[in-house]
Design an enzyme around this catalytic site. Structure first.
Site, PDB file in Angstrom:
ATOM      1  N   LYS A  73      28.430  32.269  42.341  1.00 55.73           N
ATOM      2  CA  LYS A  73      29.267  31.201  42.703  1.00 55.73           C
ATOM      3  C   LYS A  73      28.468  30.134  42.874  1.00 55.73           C
ATOM      4  O   LYS A  73      28.971  29.117  43.648  1.00 55.73           O
ATOM      5  CB  LYS A  73      30.232  31.518  43.760  1.00 55.73           C
ATOM      6  CG  LYS A  73      30.908  32.800  43.618  1.00 55.73           C
ATOM      7  CD  LYS A  73      31.543  33.330  42.429  1.00 55.73           C
ATOM      8  CE  LYS A  73      32.710  32.259  41.815  1.00 55.73           C
ATOM      9  NZ  LYS A  73      33.148  32.257  40.520  1.00 55.73           N
ATOM     10  N   HIS A 159      22.573  37.711  38.999  1.00 54.09           N
ATOM     11  CA  HIS A 159      22.626  37.269  40.367  1.00 54.09           C
ATOM     12  C   HIS A 159      21.408  37.930  40.867  1.00 54.09           C
ATOM     13  O   HIS A 159      21.396  37.598  42.394  1.00 54.09           O
ATOM     14  CB  HIS A 159      23.899  37.580  40.883  1.00 54.09           C
ATOM     15  CG  HIS A 159      24.972  36.888  40.097  1.00 54.09           C
ATOM     16  ND1 HIS A 159      25.035  35.571  39.881  1.00 54.09           N
ATOM     17  CD2 HIS A 159      26.271  37.326  39.689  1.00 54.09           C
ATOM     18  CE1 HIS A 159      26.039  35.152  39.417  1.00 54.09           C
ATOM     19  NE2 HIS A 159      26.868  36.204  39.236  1.00 54.09           N
TER      20      HIS A 159
END
Length: 356
Positions: A73, A159
């Site tokens: 995010k 990530h």
């Protein structure tokens, strides 16, 4: 073919059962396969990571690979489209016809969702739809297997922090890393966990924030993740960007990416790409959204929520109460102390006031 190797120098340790049970109370049953921590920094994951984490660390890297690495995010999807468009000489026709998740492999997808409960849930959800069943088969195949099958040049999103990625990654391939103010990242991550059926976080934001700063959310702890990249920002194969700087001056970011990838762009080309990447246009693009039109992965998201949400800086102020704001200030100051990492939204004077 997955690379099978025991060359993984970091300890993988299961979470204490009592601590795991407490976390389970607030997550959908798809996360009931347990939790673990990896390495001396204690990166937190669900147990699904055990299947592919060693293979990821040992995966062969190709010289023409391009990676986008972020803490979740942090503007990942936005950056992926920017990088792919620049690297592929602004091929709008292809970008408009092939979803981003097919152009840019999500290396960690299998590790994030890997549990029989989650797989069975997804298969029941799309029963009878052969197209979606094929997609499920792909996302429940180890990322390293999918990566090995891709033709060059490959575009890979992850990530994972640098310490869990192949040690020679930066010496071999190009990497774009994007960092975001952690307060905005946690707000966006909270909504992300609320969005997907198989994640199904049931607690409120305050509880989620506590989990986040206690390093009980996937890919935390946050600051070591960013600092690992920051410390290598001068490596010629790494472009380190801040999400807030990209928001403030997108044309500059486009030019930075172009220079990094060895591409030349005219002012007109930069302007057109920036228009495509403007938040309102980006959010409406069905090739970039899971939820739009139910295309491809839209079936796993809740209809009252969106994958691409607000795309702005400072949204955390609408979610943090006074106590959480003070807590965040102390947490940020503690973690930045002794480093030269500074976010565009967190100044030295801010840190000085936090430390009083």
């Amino acid at each position: 073919m997955t690379t099978s190797s025991n060359n993984f120098p970091l300890e993988i340790k299961d979470l204490d059962p009592e601590e795991a049970d407490e976390i389970h109370k607030h997550f959908f049953k798809g996360y009931q396969n347990g939790f673990l921590r990896v390495g001396p920094k204690g990166y937190f994951f669900t147990n699904g990571i055990k299947v592919d984490i060693k293979n990821t660390y040992n995966m062969p890297i190709r010289p023409d690979d391009t990676f986008v690495v972020t803490f979740p995010k942090s503007g990942t999807t936005w950056t992926q489209e920017l990088v792919w468009m620049v690297a592929n000489n602004l091929d709008y026709e292809k970008s408009d016809s092939i979803p981003l998740h097919e152009r840019f492999l999500f290396l960690d997808m299998f590790m994030v969702i890997n549990s029989d409960i989650t797989k069975n849930y997804m298969k029941d959800f799309v029963k009878g739809d052969e197209r979606l069943l094929k997609i499920i088969e792909k996302v429940t195949t180890p990322g390293t297997e999918n990566a090995a099958k891709l033709p060059s040049p490959r575009f890979i999103k992850t990530h994972m922090p640098f310490s869990l990625l192949p040690p020679k990654l930066l010496d071999t391939a190009k990497v774009v890393y994007v960092a975001r103010d952690p307060r905005d990242a946690v707000v966006s991550y909270y909504h992300h966990h609320k969005l997907f059926h198989f994640m199904g976080y049931t607690g409120d934001f305050k509880q989620y924030w506590e989990y986040f700063i206690q390093n009980k959310i996937d890919f935390t702890p946050y600051f070591p993740h960013v600092i690992e990249a920051w410390e290598q920002r001068n490596h010629p194969n790494l472009l380190f960007l801040f999400y807030e700087d990209m928001l403030k001056d997108l044309p500059k970011a486009v030019r930075q990416v172009a220079e990094f990838l060895g591409k030349t762009m005219t002012d007109e080309q930069v302007s057109r790409l920036c228009d495509r990447l403007k938040f309102d246009n980006f959010k409406k693009n069905p090739m970039l959204n899971f939820e739009v039109g139910g295309r491809d992965l839209g079936w796993i998201t809740k209809k009252d929520r969106t994958f691409i949400r607000k795309g702005k800086s400072g949204d955390w102020r609408e979610h943090f109460d006074e106590q959480m704001t003070a807590q965040a200030q102390r947490w940020i100051a503690d973690n930045l102390r002794g480093t030269d990492l500074r976010f565009p939204t967190i100044t030295d004077s801010d840190l000085a006031s936090y430390n009083k």
